[in-house]
Motif scaffolding. Structure first.
Motif: not given
Length: 216
Positions: A35, A77, A74, A81, A28-29, A24-25, A21-22
């Protein structure tokens, strides 16, 4: 068996989905239309090093990407998290560590991830796993080569003063298994949620860890 060597963050707590998930975030950033679903990510985990995975994926797509910058995002994040999530040790980990300590076995954590990632995991597992029980913690800053190179294990064995044939490693991915074997250490595969379908060949697999299983 004198020493038990945990081989990655996800042998202590299964954070593989947090990692995915990190990524993928971070994509996006950085304005990337990428994805990584679970199938894609699982396929990338046959090698070690998140930065290198990003670079290889970009090369395959013919895209010019600053892999270092993406991976740094990444990592930020991921660490944030971890520290804000209720993370639990994997099945048998805390009990095995306590039993090993009671019987006088040495413990080690042997990774080639960053010291910052390990610090975040230590915070996340505070009160559940005592990192002070590790006689050695190897991270990226202490080695010149990442796994599957055996250097991380040779550093750990040298620090503990333990011969390779008197230690057992617990690894959750193919590169880690290769690293331990190359150092002459017996290894048990303890796959995480995203490596459970990987073919570990003749390596013994476990679904949970226990001192009794590690002696086998």
């Amino acid at each position: 068996m004198t020493a038990i060597l945990f081989g990655s963050i996800s042998t202590l707590a299964d954070t593989s989905e947090i990692q995915r998930d990190a990524f993928n975030q971070a994509f996006a950033e950085h304005g990337l239309d990428w994805t990584w679903d679970r199938e894609t990510y699982a396929g990338l985990l046959d090698s070690n090093g998140g930065r290198d995975r990003v670079a290889s994926y970009a090369a395959e797509r013919g895209e010019d990407v600053d892999a270092d910058a993406v991976h740094a995002t990444k990592s930020r994040i991921y660490q944030e998290t971890l520290r804000s999530t209720d993370v639990s040790p994997r099945e048998g980990v805390a009990e095995t560590m306590r039993a090993a300590k009671d019987e006088g076995h040495q413990l080690g954590l042997v990774t080639t991830t960053s010291a910052d990632n390990l610090a975040a995991l230590r915070d996340a597992l505070s009160g559940k796993v005592d990192f002070d029980d590790f006689g050695v913690v190897v991270d990226q800053s202490q080695v010149s080569e990442r796994k599957p190179d055996p250097e991380a294990y040779t550093v750990a064995l040298r620090t503990l003063g333990v011969p390779a044939d008197d230690a057992v490693a617990i690894e959750d991915n193919l590169g880690g298994v290769e690293s331990a074997r190359a150092a002459g250490v017996e290894v048990v595969a303890f796959p995480n949620g995203n490596t459970v379908d990987h073919d570990f060949g003749p390596t013994r697999r476990v679904e949970s860890v226990s001192l009794e299983d590690l002696r086998a």
